[in-house]
Structures are given as C-alpha cells and as structure tokens.
Design a protein around this motif. Structure first.
Motif, PDB file in Angstrom:
ATOM      1  N   ASP A  29       0.625  -1.125   0.136  1.00  0.00           N
ATOM      2  CA  ASP A  29      -0.162   0.254  -0.186  1.00  0.00           C
ATOM      3  C   ASP A  29       0.799   1.225  -0.067  1.00  0.00           C
ATOM      4  O   ASP A  29       0.281   1.920  -0.972  1.00  0.00           O
ATOM      5  CB  ASP A  29      -0.876  -0.128   1.295  1.00  0.00           C
ATOM      6  N   LEU A  60      -7.313   4.688  -7.722  1.00  0.00           N
ATOM      7  CA  LEU A  60      -7.193   3.335  -7.318  1.00  0.00           C
ATOM      8  C   LEU A  60      -8.361   2.625  -7.359  1.00  0.00           C
ATOM      9  O   LEU A  60      -8.355   0.865  -8.093  1.00  0.00           O
ATOM     10  CB  LEU A  60      -6.958   3.297  -5.437  1.00  0.00           C
ATOM     11  N   ARG A  70      -9.872  -0.114  -0.588  1.00  0.00           N
ATOM     12  CA  ARG A  70      -9.542   1.191  -1.200  1.00  0.00           C
ATOM     13  C   ARG A  70      -8.929   1.139   0.292  1.00  0.00           C
ATOM     14  O   ARG A  70      -8.215   2.974   1.247  1.00  0.00           O
ATOM     15  CB  ARG A  70     -10.443   1.616  -1.510  1.00  0.00           C
ATOM     16  N   HIS A  73      -6.104   0.981   2.571  1.00  0.00           N
ATOM     17  CA  HIS A  73      -5.504   1.798   1.564  1.00  0.00           C
ATOM     18  C   HIS A  73      -5.102   3.127   2.549  1.00  0.00           C
ATOM     19  O   HIS A  73      -4.326   3.577   3.059  1.00  0.00           O
ATOM     20  CB  HIS A  73      -5.163   2.568   0.440  1.00  0.00           C
ATOM     21  N   THR A  76      -3.792   2.648   5.878  1.00  0.00           N
ATOM     22  CA  THR A  76      -2.508   2.471   5.761  1.00  0.00           C
ATOM     23  C   THR A  76      -2.102   3.295   5.894  1.00  0.00           C
ATOM     24  O   THR A  76      -0.591   4.403   6.643  1.00  0.00           O
ATOM     25  CB  THR A  76      -2.227   1.762   5.054  1.00  0.00           C
TER      26      THR A  76
END
Length: 295
Positions: A29, A60, A70, A73, A76
């Motif tokens: 990510d 994305l 998503r 992500h 993250t």
C-alpha cells in the motif's frame, strides 16, 4: 519519503506486532502511494493535501481496487501520518477527514500462560545482559507496557519497595501500574549487579541501558524477543506487543474487571480495551465445553 515510510514499517513490526502477511500488505500500500505521489511530482509528504488523497483514491478505483481494498489503503496512509505526526516529522494529516467504511477489528494474537513462562525463562540471568533482558520482558508482561514505554523507563520510575512502575503513556498521560514479585526480583538483581557492569562507570538515567549508557531501541528489543522466542521453541510469531496483548487477556481470563485492565493498559477509551473481551469469551466457551456436564 522512503526513509519515513520505512520508519513507519519498523514501528508496525516492533510496536504493533504486525504479522508477516499484514506487513506485506502495508508495504505494498505504501509503495503504491509513494509511486502515485512521485508520478505527480510530489516528493515531500508535507505537500500532500486532501485533494491529493482524493485523487489517489480515484486512481485506485480506476485500477479496479474494491471498496474494501481502498479502505485498507486509507487506513495504511492514515496510520502513516498519525505516526509521523507523533514523531514530529509531519505537521498535519491530509487523511484525517477522509471517511472510510467500518471494518471489523482483528483480534490480537496472544500467548498461552505456559508459552509466556517458557519465553520468560529463556534468558540466562547469570549474565548481565540476560538479567536486563529478563527484567525487561518480566516488566512488559507484568505491567502490560508498550515497547516505547518500556525502553523509556528511567531509574526513578520504578519503586521496588511498593512494587509499581510509573509510566508515561500516549499523550504524555502518566499512570501507575503494579508489577509482580518475579519482575521485582529480577529487576532488583539487574539494578544491583547487571546495570553497573553494563554501564562501566558511565552515568545514565535510563533503567534499561544498552551500549554507552544509551536506552534500548525498539528494534533491539524486538530482536531480543525473537531470539528468546526461538530459544523457547515458539511456533507462533512473537513480538513485544504480543506480551502486552497476553497481559490484558490473562488478566481478564483470571477475573479482572475491564475498567481495571483499561487503566493498567493506559487506554483513554474503554472500547479499545473491549477487544480483549472477545478473546476471553472464547476462553470461557472452551472452559464451559470442557468442564460443564451438560455442554
């Protein structure tokens, strides 16, 4: 940017105890995020704003990532900025106001009481470093500390007469946590015998010292845990945070109330502590099935 993201990954391994699979996901990510920034000629994480984040999420989606992917992500990158703000590397987070779908919280990995005992018995306490390593693990499990709290302890923070340790937690919030008799005994031995030998007449305010009187680093302590995990023939992935999770779970399994565990862990919100009740419920179900005549 590569150095900052690597610092974050190190933090996830050592402080949060991420599994290898989770680490691979986080690394992937972060790499995709950095690649996107570089393609758009952004070379400083401070230059990222909410507009950039939204453009990244659109990118994305165009690449076919599902809503769940998503969301991962976003989590993250939100974690990355939260870490960098705490480390005073970044001023503000561009992800703070970006909504993410609610995702179920994964239960932390824990050790059995026997596994903890095997791990804590692994150091050779006849040697100074063995005394230190044993005392660190005993206090971490005995008081449920975060690794950053453990390595930051100063000599004045521990009271071996009253058996407690004073901890400076997140947000500079101080708490007092009891330690057990085994932690007290080995820590006293470290202070009287091992620490003076390790310091070699160098002065240091820290309770647990490494070379030249400097405090232990998170990376070094993580390696120590790995070393003794192998020595104790542990099959599961053991990290410093595993001891903290085990501390909380074993207290609840033993009958401790949730508020007391919350206080000892230093959680500002009890909902954070409630994750451990799921583990304890599993334990209670197993005990019921094993011992109840009508189960």
């Amino acid at each position: 940017m590569d150095e900052l993201t690597q610092n974050y990954l190190d933090y996830l391994i050592i402080e949060k105890g991420l599994s290898d699979n989770s680490l691979v996901s986080y690394s992937s990510d972060l790499a995709k995020f950095i690649t996107f920034l570089e393609k758009n000629r952004i070379h400083d994480l401070n230059d990222v704003d909410t507009t950039v984040i939204l453009a990244w999420l659109i990118d994305l989606a165009k690449k076919g990532l599902s809503a769940k992917s998503r969301a991962r992500h976003i989590i993250t990158i939100r974690g990355l900025y939260k870490f960098l703000i705490a480390e005073k590397k970044i001023i503000k987070s561009p992800v703070k106001d970006v909504d993410i779908p609610k995702i179920g919280l994964a239960l932390p990995k824990i050790m059995s009481i026997q596994e903890v005992e095997d791990l804590l018995d692994a150091p050779d306490i006849r040697k100074p470093k063995g005394m230190r390593n044993s005392a660190m693990m005993e206090i971490m499990y005995g008081a449920g500390l975060r690794v950053s709290e453990l390595i930051s302890l100063r000599l004045q923070d521990i009271n071996l007469d009253s058996n407690f340790v004073r901890v400076m937690g997140k947000g500079s919030k101080e708490r007092i946590v009891p330690i057990g008799s085994k932690a007290r005994t080995i820590t006293l031995k470290w202070i009287k015998e091992g620490r003076p030998f390790q310091l070699k007449k160098i002065s240091s305010a820290y309770l647990f010292v490494a070379r030249a009187g400097k405090p232990m680093t998170r990376q070094s302590f993580w390696k120590i845990i790995k070393k003794y995990g192998l020595a104790a023939n542990m099959s599961k992935n053991i990290t410093p945070h595993t001891l903290r999770h085990s501390f909380a779970t074993h207290l609840l399994e033993g009958g401790a109330d949730l508020r007391s565990v919350q206080t000892m862990l230093g959680h500002s919100d009890i909902s954070t502590t409630q994750i451990y009740t799921h583990i304890s419920k599993d334990y209670l179900i197993k005990m019921h099935q094993k011992y109840h005549p009508r189960s």
